[in-house]
Design a protein around this motif. Structure first.
Motif, PDB file in Angstrom:
ATOM      1  N   THR A  74       0.701  -1.260  -0.041  1.00 41.88           N
ATOM      2  CA  THR A  74       0.117   0.038   0.109  1.00 41.88           C
ATOM      3  C   THR A  74       1.125   1.144   0.055  1.00 41.88           C
ATOM      4  OG1 THR A  74      -0.430   0.104   2.319  1.00 41.88           O
ATOM      5  CG2 THR A  74      -1.760  -1.142   1.253  1.00 41.88           C
ATOM      6  N   THR A  75       0.270   2.303   0.004  1.00 42.90           N
ATOM      7  CA  THR A  75       1.137   3.748  -0.207  1.00 42.90           C
ATOM      8  C   THR A  75       1.890   3.703   1.304  1.00 42.90           C
ATOM      9  OG1 THR A  75      -0.853   4.870   0.632  1.00 42.90           O
ATOM     10  CG2 THR A  75      -0.459   4.730  -1.790  1.00 42.90           C
ATOM     11  N   GLU A  76       1.236   3.161   2.322  1.00 44.06           N
ATOM     12  CA  GLU A  76       1.789   3.132   3.646  1.00 44.06           C
ATOM     13  C   GLU A  76       3.219   2.290   3.772  1.00 44.06           C
ATOM     14  OE1 GLU A  76      -1.383   2.919   3.369  1.00 44.06           O
ATOM     15  OE2 GLU A  76      -1.874   5.023   3.845  1.00 44.06           O
ATOM     16  N   THR A  77       3.107   1.052   3.176  1.00 44.47           N
ATOM     17  CA  THR A  77       3.941   0.301   3.275  1.00 44.47           C
ATOM     18  C   THR A  77       5.133   0.359   2.317  1.00 44.47           C
ATOM     19  OG1 THR A  77       2.768  -1.453   2.138  1.00 44.47           O
ATOM     20  CG2 THR A  77       2.623  -1.475   4.499  1.00 44.47           C
ATOM     21  N   VAL A  78       5.018   0.937   1.038  1.00 46.77           N
ATOM     22  CA  VAL A  78       5.885   1.090   0.110  1.00 46.77           C
ATOM     23  C   VAL A  78       6.958   1.882   0.359  1.00 46.77           C
ATOM     24  CG1 VAL A  78       6.527   2.215  -2.058  1.00 46.77           C
ATOM     25  CG2 VAL A  78       4.485   0.731  -1.975  1.00 46.77           C
ATOM     26  N   VAL A 138      20.782 -16.890   0.985  1.00 46.86           N
ATOM     27  CA  VAL A 138      21.215 -15.624   1.674  1.00 46.86           C
ATOM     28  C   VAL A 138      19.891 -14.665   2.191  1.00 46.86           C
ATOM     29  CG1 VAL A 138      22.946 -15.373  -0.005  1.00 46.86           C
ATOM     30  CG2 VAL A 138      20.755 -14.572  -0.595  1.00 46.86           C
ATOM     31  N   THR A 139      20.307 -13.570   3.017  1.00 45.74           N
ATOM     32  CA  THR A 139      19.274 -12.826   3.642  1.00 45.74           C
ATOM     33  C   THR A 139      19.455 -11.542   3.044  1.00 45.74           C
ATOM     34  OG1 THR A 139      19.259 -13.917   5.650  1.00 45.74           O
ATOM     35  CG2 THR A 139      18.310 -11.794   5.525  1.00 45.74           C
ATOM     36  N   VAL A 140      18.352 -11.038   2.235  1.00 43.13           N
ATOM     37  CA  VAL A 140      18.609  -9.560   1.725  1.00 43.13           C
ATOM     38  C   VAL A 140      17.487  -8.777   2.237  1.00 43.13           C
ATOM     39  CG1 VAL A 140      18.115  -8.814  -0.489  1.00 43.13           C
ATOM     40  CG2 VAL A 140      18.831 -10.732  -0.670  1.00 43.13           C
ATOM     41  N   THR A 141      18.279  -7.492   2.548  1.00 43.22           N
ATOM     42  CA  THR A 141      17.482  -6.383   3.122  1.00 43.22           C
ATOM     43  C   THR A 141      17.563  -5.255   2.335  1.00 43.22           C
ATOM     44  OG1 THR A 141      18.504  -7.046   5.388  1.00 43.22           O
ATOM     45  CG2 THR A 141      17.454  -4.955   5.245  1.00 43.22           C
ATOM     46  N   GLY A 142      16.506  -4.630   2.133  1.00 46.12           N
ATOM     47  CA  GLY A 142      16.302  -3.517   1.254  1.00 46.12           C
ATOM     48  C   GLY A 142      14.695  -3.037   1.355  1.00 46.12           C
ATOM     49  N   ALA A 143      14.513  -1.934   0.497  1.00 44.88           N
ATOM     50  CA  ALA A 143      13.086  -1.273   0.702  1.00 44.88           C
ATOM     51  C   ALA A 143      12.359  -1.815  -0.522  1.00 44.88           C
ATOM     52  CB  ALA A 143      13.211   0.311   0.420  1.00 44.88           C
ATOM     53  N   VAL A 144      10.998  -2.186  -0.070  1.00 47.09           N
ATOM     54  CA  VAL A 144      10.158  -2.745  -0.842  1.00 47.09           C
ATOM     55  C   VAL A 144       9.474  -1.475  -1.880  1.00 47.09           C
ATOM     56  CG1 VAL A 144       9.298  -4.704   0.389  1.00 47.09           C
ATOM     57  CG2 VAL A 144       8.124  -2.565   0.752  1.00 47.09           C
ATOM     58  N   GLN A 145       9.192  -1.779  -3.162  1.00 46.36           N
ATOM     59  CA  GLN A 145       8.809  -0.751  -4.157  1.00 46.36           C
ATOM     60  C   GLN A 145       7.470  -1.331  -4.969  1.00 46.36           C
ATOM     61  OE1 GLN A 145      10.895   2.603  -5.128  1.00 46.36           O
ATOM     62  NE2 GLN A 145      10.378   1.792  -3.022  1.00 46.36           N
ATOM     63  N   ALA A 146       6.821  -0.484  -5.221  1.00 46.87           N
ATOM     64  CA  ALA A 146       5.411  -1.070  -5.877  1.00 46.87           C
ATOM     65  C   ALA A 146       5.877  -1.140  -7.261  1.00 46.87           C
ATOM     66  CB  ALA A 146       4.495   0.218  -5.774  1.00 46.87           C
ATOM     67  N   MET A 163      28.605  -2.079  -8.310  1.00 43.01           N
ATOM     68  CA  MET A 163      27.030  -1.084  -8.569  1.00 43.01           C
ATOM     69  C   MET A 163      26.929  -0.520  -7.326  1.00 43.01           C
ATOM     70  SD  MET A 163      25.097  -4.834  -9.685  1.00 43.01           S
ATOM     71  CE  MET A 163      25.384  -5.704  -7.962  1.00 43.01           C
ATOM     72  N   ARG A 164      26.186   0.440  -7.592  1.00 43.00           N
ATOM     73  CA  ARG A 164      25.699   1.251  -6.638  1.00 43.00           C
ATOM     74  C   ARG A 164      24.252   1.294  -6.296  1.00 43.00           C
ATOM     75  NH1 ARG A 164      27.657   6.347 -10.246  1.00 43.00           N
ATOM     76  NH2 ARG A 164      26.182   7.700  -9.278  1.00 43.00           N
ATOM     77  N   ALA A 165      23.906   1.278  -5.138  1.00 41.37           N
ATOM     78  CA  ALA A 165      22.557   1.028  -4.695  1.00 41.37           C
ATOM     79  C   ALA A 165      21.430   1.972  -5.078  1.00 41.37           C
ATOM     80  CB  ALA A 165      22.370   1.124  -3.107  1.00 41.37           C
ATOM     81  N   VAL A 166      20.465   1.558  -5.612  1.00 46.01           N
ATOM     82  CA  VAL A 166      19.236   2.526  -6.229  1.00 46.01           C
ATOM     83  C   VAL A 166      18.266   2.833  -5.139  1.00 46.01           C
ATOM     84  CG1 VAL A 166      17.126   2.305  -7.601  1.00 46.01           C
ATOM     85  CG2 VAL A 166      19.199   0.874  -8.226  1.00 46.01           C
ATOM     86  N   PRO A 167      18.341   4.400  -5.182  1.00 42.92           N
ATOM     87  CA  PRO A 167      17.492   5.053  -3.993  1.00 42.92           C
ATOM     88  C   PRO A 167      16.240   4.488  -3.999  1.00 42.92           C
ATOM     89  CG  PRO A 167      18.174   6.270  -5.789  1.00 42.92           C
ATOM     90  CD  PRO A 167      18.723   5.258  -5.992  1.00 42.92           C
ATOM     91  N   VAL A 168      15.425   4.966  -2.957  1.00 44.79           N
ATOM     92  CA  VAL A 168      13.876   4.560  -2.820  1.00 44.79           C
ATOM     93  C   VAL A 168      13.212   5.805  -3.404  1.00 44.79           C
ATOM     94  CG1 VAL A 168      12.000   3.992  -1.149  1.00 44.79           C
ATOM     95  CG2 VAL A 168      14.353   3.305  -0.907  1.00 44.79           C
ATOM     96  N   THR A 169      12.290   5.411  -4.219  1.00 43.84           N
ATOM     97  CA  THR A 169      11.259   6.492  -4.687  1.00 43.84           C
ATOM     98  C   THR A 169       9.976   6.432  -4.140  1.00 43.84           C
ATOM     99  OG1 THR A 169      10.591   4.910  -6.573  1.00 43.84           O
ATOM    100  CG2 THR A 169      12.432   6.356  -7.020  1.00 43.84           C
ATOM    101  N   ALA A 170       9.264   7.582  -4.129  1.00 45.47           N
ATOM    102  CA  ALA A 170       7.865   7.673  -3.458  1.00 45.47           C
ATOM    103  C   ALA A 170       6.932   6.752  -4.242  1.00 45.47           C
ATOM    104  CB  ALA A 170       7.420   9.249  -3.251  1.00 45.47           C
ATOM    105  N   PRO A 171       6.110   6.339  -3.545  1.00 46.06           N
ATOM    106  CA  PRO A 171       5.053   5.675  -4.421  1.00 46.06           C
ATOM    107  C   PRO A 171       4.146   6.652  -5.447  1.00 46.06           C
ATOM    108  CG  PRO A 171       4.284   5.847  -2.077  1.00 46.06           C
ATOM    109  CD  PRO A 171       5.705   6.237  -2.308  1.00 46.06           C
ATOM    110  N   SER A 172       3.803   5.773  -6.556  1.00 47.58           N
ATOM    111  CA  SER A 172       3.086   6.919  -7.574  1.00 47.58           C
ATOM    112  C   SER A 172       1.556   7.056  -6.795  1.00 47.58           C
ATOM    113  CB  SER A 172       2.769   6.033  -8.556  1.00 47.58           C
ATOM    114  OG  SER A 172       2.334   4.961  -8.509  1.00 47.58           O
ATOM    115  N   GLY A 173       1.184   8.294  -7.099  1.00 43.56           N
ATOM    116  CA  GLY A 173      -0.157   8.835  -6.853  1.00 43.56           C
ATOM    117  C   GLY A 173      -0.224   9.578  -5.359  1.00 43.56           C
ATOM    118  N   THR A 174       1.146   9.783  -4.834  1.00 45.69           N
ATOM    119  CA  THR A 174       1.349  10.535  -3.712  1.00 45.69           C
ATOM    120  C   THR A 174       1.916  11.802  -3.944  1.00 45.69           C
ATOM    121  OG1 THR A 174       3.440   9.438  -3.239  1.00 45.69           O
ATOM    122  CG2 THR A 174       1.329   8.477  -2.207  1.00 45.69           C
ATOM    123  N   GLY A 175       2.395  12.090  -5.109  1.00 42.10           N
ATOM    124  CA  GLY A 175       3.489  13.316  -5.503  1.00 42.10           C
ATOM    125  C   GLY A 175       2.127  14.477  -5.692  1.00 42.10           C
TER     126      GLY A 175
END
Length: 279
Positions: free
Chosen positions: A65-69, A137-145, A194-206
């Motif tokens: 959801t927009t809260e969990t992205v 492996v255990t992967v940690t990162g930000a979930v994206q829509a 490689m370089r880490a990809v930054p987190v982007t805001a979910p669509s529909g909230t801008g």
């Protein structure tokens, strides 16, 4: 002088003005509230995208959801080395490059999770991407829509084999032999080079066009309210002037009738040299 305001005709005008003004103001305040809500959502999404926080199990964040992205997730599984993909045409810090996308098969047997392992500059080249770690492996990162073609700046169609234009289950369903999660994860720490990809805001909230339309509607409703007040005072002033002129005996100017063409009279003597009309 102002007793005419109590006549039936003016009662109708007064009631219309009294009702129209608050309706316009309420509608304007509602549109302004919608705009402020979208501004708050945009600010909250940006703050959420920048925050790291403690990672949580992925199943606690699904469905997205927009809260969990943008939340940090932790997933344990095995990378599928046979289905690595490149996502070309992706920018990072003013440069154009590509994403390295791999599928993580969770240990609990749930659908595979697309993982963006990092970003590399230049043309998409699988030979420049390091091999994913073997074993569990255990992967940690930000979930994206999941992405949509309208949100992607790079190419989405006509890509060669091994490349993907849009990250999402709808694009991967015809490529992978197993189901995938409708979303993806960008790792917090990418492997060199490689370089880490930054987190982007979910669509529909801008602050998109809809938000500025709400702001424009706000101005329109306030203008309607002001115009109602202006027209009421204008009508009252005109009525007062007309009644004052009537009391002074001043008739309103009348428009002259349009001039009509004059028809020639039959008794006008004929011009010299022309035959006289028969008797």
């Amino acid at each position: 002088m102002y007793r005419f305001l109590l006549t039936p005709r003016w009662w109708a005008i007064n009631v219309f003005a009294v009702l129209a003004i608050p309706v316009c103001l309420i509608a304007g305040m509602w549109q302004l509230g919608r705009f402020e809500q979208q501004v708050d959502n945009h600010r909250q999404a940006e703050e959420q995208a920048e925050a790291t926080g403690e990672p949580r199990p992925l199943e606690e964040l699904l469905p997205l959801t927009t809260e969990t992205v943008g939340e940090q997730a932790e997933v344990t599984g095995t990378f599928d080395a046979g289905h690595q993909l490149l996502v070309p045409g992706r920018g990072l810090e003013g440069e154009t490059g590509f994403y390295a996308l791999a599928m993580l098969r969770p240990a609990d047997g749930s659908p595979a999770l697309p993982v963006v392992r990092g970003w590399l500059p230049g043309t998409a080249d699988a030979g420049r991407v390091p091999e994913p770690p073997a074993g569990e492996v255990t992967v940690t990162g930000a979930v994206q829509a999941p992405e949509s073609p309208s949100e992607v700046e790079g190419p989405t169609d006509g890509l060669p084999s091994g490349q993907l234009g849009v990250i999402g289950a709808a694009s991967l369903i015809n490529i992978l032999p197993y189901p995938v999660t409708d979303g993806w994860l960008t790792v917090r720490d990418a492997e060199e080079p490689m370089r880490a990809v930054p987190v982007t805001a979910p669509s529909g909230t801008g602050l998109d066009m809809d938000a500025f339309q709400n702001l424009g509607y706000t101005a329109e409703w306030f203008v309607f309210a002001a115009f109602t007040v202006f027209m009421w005072f204008r009508l009252v002033r005109r009525e007062v002037e007309q009644r004052r002129d009537a009391e002074l005996g001043i008739a309103p100017p009348q428009q002259a009738p349009p001039m009509s063409r004059s028809r020639p009279r039959e008794d006008v003597p004929a011009r010299s040299g022309s035959p006289a009309p028969p008797a």
